[in-house]
Design an enzyme around this catalytic site. Structure first.
Site, PDB file in Angstrom:
ATOM      1  N   ASP A 346      26.245 -26.045 -21.983  1.00 32.10           N
ATOM      2  CA  ASP A 346      25.421 -25.169 -21.140  1.00 32.10           C
ATOM      3  C   ASP A 346      23.949 -25.200 -21.559  1.00 32.10           C
ATOM      4  OD1 ASP A 346      26.372 -23.881 -23.550  1.00 32.10           O
ATOM      5  OD2 ASP A 346      25.321 -22.098 -22.824  1.00 32.10           O
ATOM      6  N   GLU A 347      23.072 -24.939 -20.573  1.00 33.80           N
ATOM      7  CA  GLU A 347      21.651 -24.677 -20.809  1.00 33.80           C
ATOM      8  C   GLU A 347      20.976 -25.708 -21.704  1.00 33.80           C
ATOM      9  OE1 GLU A 347      21.396 -19.917 -20.289  1.00 33.80           O
ATOM     10  OE2 GLU A 347      22.226 -20.595 -22.193  1.00 33.80           O
ATOM     11  N   ALA A 348      21.277 -26.988 -21.444  1.00 28.95           N
ATOM     12  CA  ALA A 348      20.643 -28.047 -22.255  1.00 28.95           C
ATOM     13  C   ALA A 348      19.305 -28.399 -21.620  1.00 28.95           C
ATOM     14  CB  ALA A 348      21.559 -29.264 -22.330  1.00 28.95           C
TER      15      ALA A 348
END
Ligand code: IFG
Length: 536
Positions: A346-348
């Protein structure tokens, strides 16, 4: 339906009046102590059972001579019988010996393995109550365990006390046939933002088991903390999980491998399977700040104790990154008997789309190499990993082309939309803990959705199950966990287990209200939502 105290009193009054009115007829038989009616209806259970057939002439009353009889030669059935005895002995004061069920020995509480039909699967059960006793039958031990959790809720709330209570231990008569809608019913606890001790984790697991949750996802690593010992990279835990780590620097600590093994065993005894998560390539500052060589420029990033997200990334072009990933996943897989290993994703935001794809194309096969089925937050499907990768939906929209396309390709989905299932969301603007970026989530919001009908293109067959994540940026204790998790976890548990046809807020809120004295007896610090008719 529940025979509330009021109704029971009214019924007694009517019976009494009738007796007086026809004084020549024998007075209405006073219920003998053995048949004091249970004021808990056979269906007053969370999650709601599939099929409930009350029989008010068949109430059963536990007594000092009650035996717990278990399937002979089944060590698992015997263990469940012993666990049940352990939960019933303190409040009743009864010996409740656990003995093998022989022949047609009837009476008491029987836990039997039987062919109860394929529809009931491995977790379903039949529970039959007559005036002679309670019989729980299941195809597998997991079904017996589920049946004992139902039985606990059919006994008066005082059963949850750890001291002797003077109570009539009556169970409403009749039959229940029950089995889960989804095979994956989970809660997640973030121990990276704030470390929670093994005892706190086990207490949470105790509560999850009562609502037939069968997976427990532990978010072990993030920017602010690394919370699991890795032998091949020892400073991940000792430094990345050391004192002063965590949000506000007050969340330090980590699980040794023995702590983790102990939690796995503790959960397994409650028929809960652990799902470990090592978040990557983003949410990795605890590793990047500990090992300089993991950074593209060879310089360790500064440790972070704030609540920002999306600023970190493993170095996609360095080979050492994949040695690191291989070492970590190997060691976690060796510790984890369950089938799943979650690698986050997530949220890279600091990883380009092509780097993210390149990374996942190498990381997902590493999970499979070590014998686990990969899980990832829904962003992972952008890398088009092998379709046995399970996507965990955490976004909030009901349209999401990327996940719908992934389902088309054969991926299955765990539903945990942040505006419905995120237990770290505040209940309302006055909630002292939690965040509100996705939504305020009151109990009715947590209950008021259908996992198989939330995202267009993600229907019943694509949904593996549901999960209620609890992120710990703002949590500091077990009380905080309990306050945010209960009562909304019970709502998610019902969505995961009960048939969609049974979905009814009035019924659920009344059954939820009956949990209050049970949580109080167990010291669970739950939120008394104004939406729920709480039992005193
Ligand atoms: N999103 C982040 C979490 C956490 C959460 C808090 C996911 C998958 C916001 N990622 O949820 O790390 O910060 O509500």
């Amino acid at each position: 339906m529940r025979r509330s105290g009021t109704k029971a009193i009214l019924a007694a009054a009517v019976a009494c009046t009738t007796a007086l009115a026809v004084s020549t007829a024998p007075a209405a038989a006073e219920p003998s102590p053995q048949t004091t009616p249970s004021d808990i209806g056979l269906g007053d259970v969370i999650p709601a059972p599939v099929e409930v057939t009350p029989d008010s002439d068949a109430d059963y009353r536990l007594g000092p001579g009650t035996l717990i009889r278990t399937e002979p030669r089944s060590a698992e059935a015997r263990a469940i019988g012993r666990q049940l005895a352990g939960t019933l002995r303190p409040a009743t004061g009864y010996p409740l010996p656990v003995v093998p069920a022989h022949g047609n020995s009837a009476g008491g509480i029987s836990l039997l393995l039987d062919d109860v039909g394929d529809e009931l699967g491995s977790e379903g059960y039949r529970l039959d109550v007559t005036d002679r006793g309670v019989t729980i039958r299941a195809n597998e031990p997991a079904g017996l365990f589920a049946g004992t959790q139902t039985l606990r809720q059919l006994l008066p709330a005082a059963i949850e006390s750890d001291t002797r209570q003077h109570e009539t231990w009556t169970v409403a008569g009749g039959s229940i046939v029950d089995h889960p809608r989804f095979e994956y019913r989970s809660a997640m606890l973030d121990i990276a933002r704030h470390f929670h001790t093994p005892d706190e984790i086990k207490s949470y697991i105790d509560e999850l088991a009562r609502y037939k949750i069968n997976y427990f996802h532990i978010h072990l690593t993030d920017d602010q903390g690394w919370r699991i010992e890795i032998d091949s990279w020892p400073e991940l835990a000792t430094v990345g999980g050391g004192p002063g780590t965590g949000v506000d620097g007050v969340g330090g600590g980590y699980l040794t491998k023995d702590d983790y093994r102990d939690i796995v065993a503790y959960a397994a005894d409650r028929h809960i399977t652990i799902v470990p998560e090592i978040d990557m390539p983003g949410h990795t500052n605890s590793a990047l700040s500990t090992y300089a060589e993991l950074n593209c420029d060879g310089v360790a990033s500064p440790p972070r104790t704030d609540m920002a997200v999306g600023y970190s990334s493993l170095c996609i072009d360095k080979e050492i990154t994949y040695e690191f990933v291989d070492d970590v996943i190997r060691e976690i897989a060796e510790l984890t008997p369950g089938p799943y290993l979650h690698i986050g994703g997530d949220e890279a935001h600091e990883t380009s789309a092509e780097d993210y794809r390149a990374f996942m194309q190498r990381a997902v096969p590493i999970v499979q190499k070590y014998g686990k089925q990969p899980l990832g937050w829904n962003e992972i499907v952008a890398a088009e990993p092998s379709t046995d990768t399970i996507a965990q939906y955490w976004h909030t929209t009901t349209d999401h082309d990327e996940i719908a396309d992934a389902v088309e390709r054969g991926h299955r989905v765990i539903m945990s939309p942040a505006n419905k299932a995120y237990l770290d969301m505040k209940y309302d603007e006055d909630t002292p803990l939690g965040l509100s970026w996705a939504a305020y989530i009151e109990v009715r919001d947590a209950y008021g959705w259908d996992p198989a009908d939330y995202v267009n293109g993600v229907g019943e067959d694509a949904v593996l199950g549901v999960e209620a994540p609890l992120w710990s940026e703002t949590l500091r204790s077990l009380d905080h966990i309990e306050y945010m998790a209960f009562p909304r976890l019970a709502a998610i548990a019902e969505l995961g287990w009960s048939p969609q046809q049974a979905h009814d807020w009035t019924s659920f809120s009344e059954r939820l209200g009956q949990q209050a004295p049970r949580w109080e007896a167990r010291g669970v610090d739950f939120y008394r939502s104004p939406q729920v008719p709480w039992e005193s």
